[in-house]
Every structure is written in C-alpha cells, then in structure tokens.
Design an enzyme around this catalytic site. Sequence first.
Site, PDB file in Angstrom:
ATOM      1  N   CYS A  69      -2.078  -5.624 -69.127  1.00 36.93           N
ATOM      2  CA  CYS A  69      -1.566  -6.980 -69.320  1.00 36.93           C
ATOM      3  C   CYS A  69      -0.056  -7.038 -69.129  1.00 36.93           C
ATOM      4  O   CYS A  69       0.663  -6.098 -69.464  1.00 36.93           O
ATOM      5  CB  CYS A  69      -1.867  -7.471 -70.721  1.00 36.93           C
ATOM      6  SG  CYS A  69      -3.595  -7.432 -71.133  1.00 36.93           S
ATOM      7  N   ARG A 123       0.634  -4.362 -62.272  1.00 38.87           N
ATOM      8  CA  ARG A 123       0.149  -3.662 -63.455  1.00 38.87           C
ATOM      9  C   ARG A 123      -1.374  -3.707 -63.551  1.00 38.87           C
ATOM     10  O   ARG A 123      -1.964  -2.929 -64.284  1.00 38.87           O
ATOM     11  CB  ARG A 123       0.750  -4.300 -64.717  1.00 38.87           C
ATOM     12  CG  ARG A 123       2.240  -4.140 -64.822  1.00 38.87           C
ATOM     13  CD  ARG A 123       2.813  -4.991 -65.944  1.00 38.87           C
ATOM     14  NE  ARG A 123       2.429  -4.519 -67.245  1.00 38.87           N
ATOM     15  CZ  ARG A 123       3.117  -3.654 -67.975  1.00 38.87           C
ATOM     16  NH1 ARG A 123       4.246  -3.164 -67.502  1.00 38.87           N
ATOM     17  NH2 ARG A 123       2.717  -3.281 -69.163  1.00 38.87           N
ATOM     18  N   TRP A 151      -5.625  -8.105 -68.486  1.00 41.85           N
ATOM     19  CA  TRP A 151      -6.582  -7.077 -68.050  1.00 41.85           C
ATOM     20  C   TRP A 151      -7.597  -6.975 -69.171  1.00 41.85           C
ATOM     21  O   TRP A 151      -7.282  -6.518 -70.269  1.00 41.85           O
ATOM     22  CB  TRP A 151      -5.838  -5.756 -67.828  1.00 41.85           C
ATOM     23  CG  TRP A 151      -6.647  -4.692 -67.173  1.00 41.85           C
ATOM     24  CD1 TRP A 151      -6.821  -4.501 -65.828  1.00 41.85           C
ATOM     25  CD2 TRP A 151      -7.370  -3.636 -67.823  1.00 41.85           C
ATOM     26  NE1 TRP A 151      -7.617  -3.404 -65.607  1.00 41.85           N
ATOM     27  CE2 TRP A 151      -7.971  -2.851 -66.808  1.00 41.85           C
ATOM     28  CE3 TRP A 151      -7.576  -3.268 -69.147  1.00 41.85           C
ATOM     29  CZ2 TRP A 151      -8.753  -1.737 -67.078  1.00 41.85           C
ATOM     30  CZ3 TRP A 151      -8.371  -2.158 -69.425  1.00 41.85           C
ATOM     31  CH2 TRP A 151      -8.944  -1.410 -68.393  1.00 41.85           C
ATOM     32  N   ASN A 178      -0.034  -8.258 -75.141  1.00 40.85           N
ATOM     33  CA  ASN A 178      -0.477  -7.060 -74.439  1.00 40.85           C
ATOM     34  C   ASN A 178      -0.737  -5.994 -75.491  1.00 40.85           C
ATOM     35  O   ASN A 178       0.109  -5.771 -76.350  1.00 40.85           O
ATOM     36  CB  ASN A 178       0.614  -6.593 -73.460  1.00 40.85           C
ATOM     37  CG  ASN A 178       0.317  -5.225 -72.875  1.00 40.85           C
ATOM     38  OD1 ASN A 178      -0.832  -4.798 -72.817  1.00 40.85           O
ATOM     39  ND2 ASN A 178       1.363  -4.527 -72.434  1.00 40.85           N
ATOM     40  N   GLY A 179      -1.897  -5.343 -75.410  1.00 46.11           N
ATOM     41  CA  GLY A 179      -2.219  -4.310 -76.393  1.00 46.11           C
ATOM     42  C   GLY A 179      -3.614  -4.546 -76.941  1.00 46.11           C
ATOM     43  O   GLY A 179      -4.395  -5.302 -76.357  1.00 46.11           O
ATOM     44  N   GLU A 212      -6.026  15.418 -55.459  1.00 43.40           N
ATOM     45  CA  GLU A 212      -5.181  14.239 -55.314  1.00 43.40           C
ATOM     46  C   GLU A 212      -5.660  13.379 -54.143  1.00 43.40           C
ATOM     47  O   GLU A 212      -5.706  12.149 -54.237  1.00 43.40           O
ATOM     48  CB  GLU A 212      -3.711  14.671 -55.138  1.00 43.40           C
ATOM     49  CG  GLU A 212      -2.718  13.557 -54.925  1.00 43.40           C
ATOM     50  CD  GLU A 212      -2.677  12.511 -56.044  1.00 43.40           C
ATOM     51  OE1 GLU A 212      -3.259  12.732 -57.119  1.00 43.40           O
ATOM     52  OE2 GLU A 212      -2.070  11.450 -55.817  1.00 43.40           O
ATOM     53  N   LYS A 247      -7.006   9.522 -54.412  1.00 47.34           N
ATOM     54  CA  LYS A 247      -6.433   8.414 -53.631  1.00 47.34           C
ATOM     55  C   LYS A 247      -7.529   7.661 -52.893  1.00 47.34           C
ATOM     56  O   LYS A 247      -7.552   6.438 -52.876  1.00 47.34           O
ATOM     57  CB  LYS A 247      -5.408   8.915 -52.588  1.00 47.34           C
ATOM     58  CG  LYS A 247      -4.072   9.386 -53.090  1.00 47.34           C
ATOM     59  CD  LYS A 247      -3.150   8.317 -53.609  1.00 47.34           C
ATOM     60  CE  LYS A 247      -3.330   8.118 -55.089  1.00 47.34           C
ATOM     61  NZ  LYS A 247      -2.561   8.944 -55.986  1.00 47.34           N
ATOM     62  N   GLU A 301      -9.799   5.676 -55.281  1.00 46.94           N
ATOM     63  CA  GLU A 301      -9.067   4.619 -55.965  1.00 46.94           C
ATOM     64  C   GLU A 301      -8.941   3.360 -55.104  1.00 46.94           C
ATOM     65  O   GLU A 301      -9.137   2.258 -55.599  1.00 46.94           O
ATOM     66  CB  GLU A 301      -7.672   5.187 -56.275  1.00 46.94           C
ATOM     67  CG  GLU A 301      -6.878   4.438 -57.268  1.00 46.94           C
ATOM     68  CD  GLU A 301      -5.559   5.147 -57.583  1.00 46.94           C
ATOM     69  OE1 GLU A 301      -5.145   6.048 -56.835  1.00 46.94           O
ATOM     70  OE2 GLU A 301      -4.939   4.769 -58.587  1.00 46.94           O
ATOM     71  N   HIS A 345     -21.520  26.544 -55.209  1.00 45.15           N
ATOM     72  CA  HIS A 345     -22.178  26.513 -56.519  1.00 45.15           C
ATOM     73  C   HIS A 345     -22.678  25.119 -56.867  1.00 45.15           C
ATOM     74  O   HIS A 345     -22.852  24.813 -58.045  1.00 45.15           O
ATOM     75  CB  HIS A 345     -21.216  27.056 -57.582  1.00 45.15           C
ATOM     76  CG  HIS A 345     -20.782  28.455 -57.286  1.00 45.15           C
ATOM     77  ND1 HIS A 345     -21.600  29.539 -57.476  1.00 45.15           N
ATOM     78  CD2 HIS A 345     -19.634  28.941 -56.747  1.00 45.15           C
ATOM     79  CE1 HIS A 345     -20.970  30.643 -57.085  1.00 45.15           C
ATOM     80  NE2 HIS A 345     -19.766  30.292 -56.644  1.00 45.15           N
ATOM     81  N   LYS A 379      -1.829  -0.384 -63.260  1.00 40.09           N
ATOM     82  CA  LYS A 379      -0.754   0.545 -62.916  1.00 40.09           C
ATOM     83  C   LYS A 379      -0.345   1.374 -64.127  1.00 40.09           C
ATOM     84  O   LYS A 379      -0.156   2.573 -64.029  1.00 40.09           O
ATOM     85  CB  LYS A 379       0.454  -0.224 -62.364  1.00 40.09           C
ATOM     86  CG  LYS A 379       1.603   0.656 -61.922  1.00 40.09           C
ATOM     87  CD  LYS A 379       1.242   1.478 -60.708  1.00 40.09           C
ATOM     88  CE  LYS A 379       2.338   2.426 -60.286  1.00 40.09           C
ATOM     89  NZ  LYS A 379       1.856   3.407 -59.292  1.00 40.09           N
TER      90      LYS A 379
HETATM   91  O1  M6R Z   1       2.081   6.331 -65.366  1.00 38.18           O
HETATM   92  P1  M6R Z   1       1.323   7.603 -65.420  1.00 38.18           P
HETATM   93  O2  M6R Z   1       1.815   8.628 -64.477  1.00 38.18           O
HETATM   94  O3  M6R Z   1       1.193   8.144 -66.819  1.00 38.18           O
HETATM   95  O4  M6R Z   1      -0.148   7.198 -64.964  1.00 38.18           O
HETATM   96  C1  M6R Z   1      -1.215   8.094 -65.013  1.00 38.18           C
HETATM   97  C2  M6R Z   1      -2.378   7.600 -64.195  1.00 38.18           C
HETATM   98  O5  M6R Z   1      -2.890   6.413 -64.720  1.00 38.18           O
HETATM   99  C3  M6R Z   1      -1.991   7.371 -62.730  1.00 38.18           C
HETATM  100  O6  M6R Z   1      -1.411   8.504 -62.171  1.00 38.18           O
HETATM  101  C4  M6R Z   1      -3.237   6.989 -61.897  1.00 38.18           C
HETATM  102  O7  M6R Z   1      -4.117   8.062 -61.827  1.00 38.18           O
HETATM  103  C5  M6R Z   1      -2.765   6.557 -60.508  1.00 38.18           C
HETATM  104  N1  M6R Z   1      -3.071   5.175 -60.311  1.00 38.18           N
HETATM  105  C6  M6R Z   1      -3.363   7.339 -59.411  1.00 38.18           C
HETATM  106  O8  M6R Z   1      -2.898   6.926 -58.179  1.00 38.18           O
END
Ligand code: M6R
Length: 616
Positions: free
Chosen positions: A2, A27, A75, A101-102, A488, A492, A495, A511, A611
């Site tokens: 949020c 966000r 959110w 927010n929270g 990674e 990506k 995501e 395995h 985010k």
């Molecule tokens: O802000 P942070 O680095 O703590 O965030 C951690 C994850 O939420 C963040 O890296 C997430 O996995 C990314 N959106 C990946 O691209």
Amino acid sequence: MCGVVGYTGRKQAAAWLLDGLATLEYRGYDSAGIQVVSSSGNLHGVKCAGRVADLRERAAAANPEGTCGIGHTRWATHGAPTDRNAHPHLDGSGRIAVVHNGIIENFQELKRELMATGHQFRSDTDTEVIPHLIQEAWEGPAKGDLAMAVRNACDRLEGSWAVACVCADVPGTLVVTRKGSPLVVASTDDGAYAASDVMPLADVTSHVLQLNDYDVATLTSDGAIRIVDRDGRVVDNPTSFDIDWDASAAKMGGYSDFMAKEINEQPEAIERLLKDRLGEHGIELDELSLSRSELAAIDKIVIIACGTSYHVGLIAKVAIERWAKVPVAVEFASEFNYNEDYLVTDHTMCLVITQSGETADTLAAARRMRGMGCTVFAITNVLGSTAAREADGTLYIQAGPEVAVASTKAYTAQMIASYLLALRLAYANGRMTLAEVQKHYRDMEQVPDLMREVLNRRWQDKQASQRFRDKQSSLFLGRNVSSTTAYEGALKLKEISYLHAEAYPSGEMKHGPISLIEGGFPVVAIVPADHVHDKTVSNIQECLARGAVVIAVATDGDEKIAKMCQEVLWVPQCPDQLIVPAVSVIHLQLLARYVARERGYDVDKPRNLAKSVTVE
Ligand code: M6R
C-alpha cells in the site's frame, strides 16, 4: 505494498494526490482512492478497484475540490480488491477519513467492540476500525484535537501502520502517524506533504523528515509540521535527509518501461558504488563503524534477506568465505524468524541485504539478530529506510530509485557492495594482503564495461526469447556461483512472464527435475568458462538427449557450447570467477523481459506482486 500520500497547502490537493499515487504504483496495488476536504468543511472522496488511471478518470468526472487531502493505493490483505474495500475509509459520522498501510492485528476484537456500541462498518478491511476509533476519541477525550484523537486511536492498535487522516471539522489539517510502516513528511513553500516514500516528493522537495514509530505529525496548509512523540513531547529536531537524486531519475526518460531503464543503468550504478572506495588501507568502508580489530574478531556472518536479495546473499557467502575465510550462513528472513533454535557465536555479525529497506520479514529478522547480541550491518538502496535506521552501519548501494518490481540494478549493485564488505573483512582479519585487495578492486572496476558489452548483445536475448513461445515451463541450471545466477534468472522469468521456471544446481537435475524434460522443453544453462564447465556440459548433453532446447549462457570463444546448444547468450571473458555472476545475469534479466513483453505483460507491475513487501 500500500502507498499513502497526503497534502495540505495552497494548491488543489486532488491533482497532486493523483500524481503522487502514480509514482507509488511501483509498490504494487489493486485499488486506489483519494479524499479531499474543501475549505467549507466538506469531504469529497473518489475510489475504485483498478489502476490509478481509472481513479483519475473518476476524479476528473467528480472534480473533488479542496486544498487538503489524502490518497492511497491498496494491496489487498483483508477483503477483496473492490471499490468498497478501497481506501480512504470513513468513520460513522462521515467526517473523518483515513488511509492506512500495514496490518491491524487486533482489528476483529476492536470491530466487535465498536459494533457493540453502535458503530457500523461498510468494508471488510482491518483499516476501517481506525476512523471509528478516531471518532470515539474525537467525540470523547480529544475533542477538537485531531492529533490527539489519532494518537488515542493508535494506542489501541496492534500490528503495523502508516496512517494519514483528515477531518471535515478542521479543513487544512492533515495528521499522520506510523508504527512499523514507512512514512516521510516534507515542508515546502506550497504546503506540507506526506508519503510512504520519497518518490512522490522528489518533484516538490529534496529535503524530507522521518517519523519515528508512534510519532504523530500535524501538517497545516502554511507548510508547518509539528511532530509529537509517543509521550506527547514535541520533537524539535526530527531526523531528516536529502533526496540525493533528481526527480528525473524516477521517470522513464525515453525507455518503454522502468525495467529496461534499470537494466541499462547497471554499469553507471556500479561505477558510482566503486568510486573512491580504494584507499591506502584497502577498501574504505567507514559505514561499517567497526574498528579493524572488531572486524577481525568476527567469526560468523549470518546473511538475512528475501527474494532477489537472498540470491545476492548466496553469492556474498562465496565471496566472504573465499576471501575473508569467515563462515557464512544465508537465511531466508521468513524462515529464520521462526527457527527458535538458531545459534550464534559471541562475534557473529548479521548482514541484512534489502533493496527497499522495508521488507517486513527482513526487518523482523534483523531485530531478532540484534536481540541475540549481533552487530547488524545493512546493504540497502533506499536512503533513510527502516533497515538503514535500525542497523549499526549501512552501505547504500546508490543505484538510484528502482521502480520496476523485478529487481535488476539493485541485484548487481548489492552483489558488488557485498564484495566490498568481503574485501574489507579479508584485509582486516589478515587473510588478504593490500596487493590482493587492490587486484580484486581492479577486477570489479571492469564490471561496468563488461556489463555494457552484454547490453550491446541484447539481440541474442531477444532471439532466444522466441524459444519460450507457447511454453508452460522451463528449467535453469548452473553450478557453484552460476547456480545462484540460475535461481535469479528463473525468479525473473516467473515474476514477470508468469511462466513456470525451476532452478537447480546442474548436478541435482538427475535427482528429480530431469523428468520435466521432453521435446522442445526450454533449458537455460549457465556454463561460463570455469572449473566446473565440463560438468555442466555433461548436464547439457543429458538435457539435449531428451529433446530439450538449450539456451546457454557461455563465455566468448566456447566452441563446444556453440556447437551443442540451440541458442547461446555470450558473455565476455571476465577477470575472476566472482565477476561472472554480475555480468552474466544481465542476459537473464533481458531474456525475462523479452519473454514477458512477447506475452503481452506489463513488465514493471507484475500481477500480485509488490515492490516492498511490508507485511509478513
Ligand atoms: O526490498 P528487498 O530487497 O528486501 O526485497 C526482497 C524481495 O521482495 C525482492 O527482491 C523480490 O524478490 C524482487 N521483486 C525480485 O525481483
């Protein structure tokens, strides 16, 4: 997650609130709303499920007038993303409006209690108890004092909150408070502003004030901000900081999306980070605020992170163990928080890696480590973030605002930042000579140009992205540090393209995951020229034998790979094995982006994701 904005001043509030919400879109959210107070004391709200663009249309039709107001991107946590659940929420009298927010953990008890005394609720949210509690205080002990009413209400809450509140009876007054969720305020000639982070403020000021947990700030239309702490004492000198990038850094500047911009910004980000870091005593890292002997005494490091930052942690572990010979454990923050048996030594250092500095699980883990007596050092991108404020020392990666939900430039910059820390430790504890530190620093200085070279080869990624057309799943493989690049790359792809991607250390493929492979199945194999190259080649052969299409990430000149694989994403020769992950990952970022665009998705705002993940 949020986003909260608030404004009071000379301008019409709605326009800035909508612009502010647009800059907070990154966000992650699923509905949005604003509430404006007119000078004659009327509240006018507009809210809807969907995007800020939808809200803009509704606001244009409704034309809410007034120079004070609040806004929100939601959110969903409690209640579906509907118009009804969108913020702002009102009290029973319809004269107090709140955005939040929270998470309010005790909202059910509070709601039951309020309903028993006649309060009626219109939404399924936890937030809605807040305006009702404020109403109770406003009509009771705090009458006439909105700040006190907000404080009394928040005293009843358990959980986390950043709250902004306006009241029709005091037009021109905006009250904000926080506990656990981020919130900053700024005073300007135009009026006073509040926001979840600095992004909406970069256009109006370069100087922002931070609120501590439980601080309550009253903002008035002359731009004045009065902050009172939990005990009711006025905070005369609140912590402040300057936004060290100009507003254009948070704009797309000619790119079609933020992800493209941020992928391209990586070479400059690394240059900024490395600038002036090598001194006559090795790596200059005053941010650590530990003496050389304190550094030398560190006998264990626990790295805490989530998501992409966790992957940085895996590579940091290799660098620290290889160079400084200090044992490292890397923990998912969310897992660590519930491991009651965690063991630390007397000289364990906690390294927190978090781009946003606001990830709830990471913050909770860092607090727990500190409670166990560990020094906490943070690597983060966001100035003044909670992680930075709570750590004993912070290394800012200075990558500039990262707006796309998929982390790219923060990943590589955090990686290089962790190398700086590893070298600092290695020199402090005598595991490395100055000459060796200098050699590794010079290697790192080559990273920006190596990255530029990969960026120039983006056509290879575009071409390879065709191999994912109509596919449902894929496998990413690599060994040693390249297994982390595989994790990674798969993250990506998942995501932003919503295509399933499984990442495995190559040797583990036999395995289990090998059963996924059938004709045309895409396998991305990270196989740079290193000591495990031939082992990974054998795994590639096993994939090819079962009909896989192999997209290899390989080092220039690798004839064997060129002959074997259907697609090759070429990486220039790197001066050290630990430089490879920072360079090769760029191909996987580009590949994921091309696949997602090919599928027609918004690469900056993938569905369901936020985010900064500010709830546990
Ligand atoms: O802000 P942070 O680095 O703590 O965030 C951690 C994850 O939420 C963040 O890296 C997430 O996995 C990314 N959106 C990946 O691209």
